[in-house]
Design a protein around this motif. Structure first.
Motif, PDB file in Angstrom:
ATOM      1  N   THR A 279       0.833  -1.199   0.000  1.00 19.49           N
ATOM      2  CA  THR A 279       0.000   0.000   0.000  1.00 19.49           C
ATOM      3  C   THR A 279       0.869   1.251   0.000  1.00 19.49           C
ATOM      4  OG1 THR A 279      -1.686  -1.159   1.260  1.00 19.49           O
ATOM      5  CG2 THR A 279      -1.817   1.214   1.245  1.00 19.49           C
ATOM      6  N   THR A 280       0.550   2.158  -0.917  1.00 22.93           N
ATOM      7  CA  THR A 280       1.227   3.460  -0.915  1.00 22.93           C
ATOM      8  C   THR A 280       0.361   4.455  -0.146  1.00 22.93           C
ATOM      9  OG1 THR A 280       0.171   4.091  -2.993  1.00 22.93           O
ATOM     10  CG2 THR A 280       2.322   3.007  -3.148  1.00 22.93           C
ATOM     11  N   VAL A 281       0.931   5.627   0.128  1.00 19.61           N
ATOM     12  CA  VAL A 281       0.203   6.654   0.884  1.00 19.61           C
ATOM     13  C   VAL A 281       0.093   7.925   0.051  1.00 19.61           C
ATOM     14  CG1 VAL A 281       0.676   5.742   3.178  1.00 19.61           C
ATOM     15  CG2 VAL A 281       2.374   7.206   2.096  1.00 19.61           C
ATOM     16  N   ASN A 282      -0.747   8.837   0.508  1.00 14.58           N
ATOM     17  CA  ASN A 282      -1.076  10.030  -0.256  1.00 14.58           C
ATOM     18  C   ASN A 282      -0.581  11.270   0.478  1.00 14.58           C
ATOM     19  OD1 ASN A 282      -3.014  12.335  -1.129  1.00 14.58           O
ATOM     20  ND2 ASN A 282      -3.471  10.705  -2.591  1.00 14.58           N
ATOM     21  N   LYS A 283      -0.152  12.270  -0.286  1.00 16.29           N
ATOM     22  CA  LYS A 283       0.386  13.475   0.346  1.00 16.29           C
ATOM     23  C   LYS A 283      -0.690  14.294   1.054  1.00 16.29           C
ATOM     24  CE  LYS A 283       3.651  17.186  -0.315  1.00 16.29           C
ATOM     25  NZ  LYS A 283       4.773  17.641  -1.094  1.00 16.29           N
ATOM     26  N   ASP A 284      -1.893  14.344   0.485  1.00 16.57           N
ATOM     27  CA  ASP A 284      -2.917  15.263   0.991  1.00 16.57           C
ATOM     28  C   ASP A 284      -4.118  14.579   1.635  1.00 16.57           C
ATOM     29  OD1 ASP A 284      -1.501  17.494  -0.231  1.00 16.57           O
ATOM     30  OD2 ASP A 284      -2.170  16.595  -2.131  1.00 16.57           O
ATOM     31  N   LYS A 285      -4.319  13.303   1.322  1.00 16.91           N
ATOM     32  CA  LYS A 285      -5.566  12.662   1.769  1.00 16.91           C
ATOM     33  C   LYS A 285      -5.285  11.435   2.627  1.00 16.91           C
ATOM     34  CE  LYS A 285      -8.032  13.951  -2.448  1.00 16.91           C
ATOM     35  NZ  LYS A 285      -8.408  13.441  -3.762  1.00 16.91           N
ATOM     36  N   THR A 286      -6.252  11.153   3.500  1.00 14.43           N
ATOM     37  CA  THR A 286      -6.191   9.934   4.309  1.00 14.43           C
ATOM     38  C   THR A 286      -6.754   8.777   3.502  1.00 14.43           C
ATOM     39  OG1 THR A 286      -6.413  11.127   6.393  1.00 14.43           O
ATOM     40  CG2 THR A 286      -7.070   8.812   6.398  1.00 14.43           C
ATOM     41  N   ARG A 287      -5.981   7.708   3.424  1.00 12.06           N
ATOM     42  CA  ARG A 287      -6.505   6.491   2.797  1.00 12.06           C
ATOM     43  C   ARG A 287      -6.934   5.540   3.915  1.00 12.06           C
ATOM     44  NH1 ARG A 287      -5.094   1.218   0.821  1.00 12.06           N
ATOM     45  NH2 ARG A 287      -6.510   0.796  -0.895  1.00 12.06           N
ATOM     46  N   MET A 288      -8.054   4.874   3.720  1.00  8.80           N
ATOM     47  CA  MET A 288      -8.490   3.852   4.672  1.00  8.80           C
ATOM     48  C   MET A 288      -8.931   2.618   3.901  1.00  8.80           C
ATOM     49  SD  MET A 288     -10.654   5.979   7.574  1.00  8.80           S
ATOM     50  CE  MET A 288     -10.762   4.551   8.681  1.00  8.80           C
TER      51      MET A 288
END
Length: 335
Positions: A279-288
């Protein structure tokens, strides 16, 4: 000892262009350099309402052989039930920190249940950019409500409704996996525990990250369970390793993402493949995301289904208790 949660680190790092060094992955893992950019993987999408059951079975078997991953649509879970599940999970993670800590995984506990951050031994002391909450949602005898948040008040109702609907989908998938290998329709489910099969809910919370090019929400892994049924939010981040590359997986609203896990690979003697994903992550948003792992009971012995063993196709995997498999995998010991 107080554990620093990633959610807290993320809010401290908001205005920075840097993250703590323990979150910076090794160069050969960094998403910026290892993702095949500009290509979104169109993984198989299977319509579970198709009138031709044979077509559904063939599609699921083929996707499980070739990909170890597929998405299902028209699966019968009302979008309202999925929205409610997502809503109460999001509300839990927005509670004050001390309220979440009430549900923290007890120190030294063998079980994964509870609120937490670290999950397994990480090579080189590296950490994943994620917090999580684990609890069992089925069968009733396995549930420990101590780990189910009391706040928001509708948390329990939303999870129970989702669990009820999910079991119908899981049974369809087990049937297709069985029939796809020429077995009786109930053989796969019975081989992983039948009605004692444990449904383990996990909520993954990946807060915004100043350096998504360097961090991972979850490191590359295959799931230990039989298979996993996952609901994502609308922020992309799931990646799959295929043909020697990491690809982003296409997001489809209201679809469920199915990961074939290690136990189905073992039971099928390697005919179905456990999918390597991260899983990658996002600079501006929360991923769930809300994966439910369908796990055999701890004491159940799992090995290749005898009917699938022939002289030309001898057993490729050892038969062992599920709890022993889990112990070896979490501690990075050979199976």
């Amino acid at each position: 000892m107080e554990v620093e949660r990633v959610q807290a680190i993320a809010s401290q790092s908001k205005c920075m262009d840097t993250i703590p060094s323990e979150f910076i992955r090794l160069e050969n893992e960094q998403p910026a350099t290892t993702t095949l950019h500009g290509v979104v993987l169109e993984v198989p999408v299977i319509d579970l309402s198709h009138p031709d059951l044979g077509k559904i079975v063939r599609s699921i078997a083929e996707a499980s052989r070739e990909w170890g991953l597929f998405q299902v649509v028209n699966h019968g879970i009302p979008s309202k039930a999925i929205e409610k599940l997502q809503e109460v999970g999001k509300e839990f993670f927005e509670l004050p920190q001390e309220e979440k800590e009430v549900y923290a995984k007890p120190q030294g506990s063998e079980s994964v249940e509870g609120y937490g951050t670290k999950l397994q031994k990480e090579v080189g002391g590296k950490k994943a950019w994620a917090d999580h909450l684990f609890h069992k949602i089925w069968p009733p005898a396995a549930i420990n409500y101590h780990f189910w948040p009391k706040n928001p008040p509708s948390y329990r109702e939303a999870n129970e409704e989702y669990a009820k609907r999910l079991r119908v989908v899981a049974d369809k998938l087990f049937e297709s996996l069985s029939l796809g290998l020429g077995l009786e329709r109930d053989e796969f489910k019975e081989a992983v525990g039948g009605d004692d099969l444990i449904y383990l809910m996990k909520i993954n919370y990946y807060p915004p990250c100043p350096r998504p090019d360097l961090a991972l929400g979850l490191v590359a892994h295959t799931d230990m369970s039989s298979f996993t049924i996952l609901v994502p939010n609308e922020v992309p981040g799931l990646q799959v390793f295929k043909d020697d590359h990491w690809y982003d997986v296409n997001y489809i609203p209201n679809a469920l993402i199915i990961h074939i896990g290690d136990q189905v690979e073992i039971l099928s003697n390697g005919m179905y493949k456990s999918v390597l994903h991260r899983t990658t992550v996002n600079k501006d948003k929360t991923r769930m995301s809300w994966p439910v792992f369908l796990e055999p009971p701890p004491e159940l012995e799992i090995g290749p289904i005898p009917k699938l063993i022939t002289e030309e196709n001898p057993p490729k995997y050892k038969t062992k208790k599920y709890k022993d498999y889990v112990y070896c995998k979490l501690n990075k010991l050979p199976q």
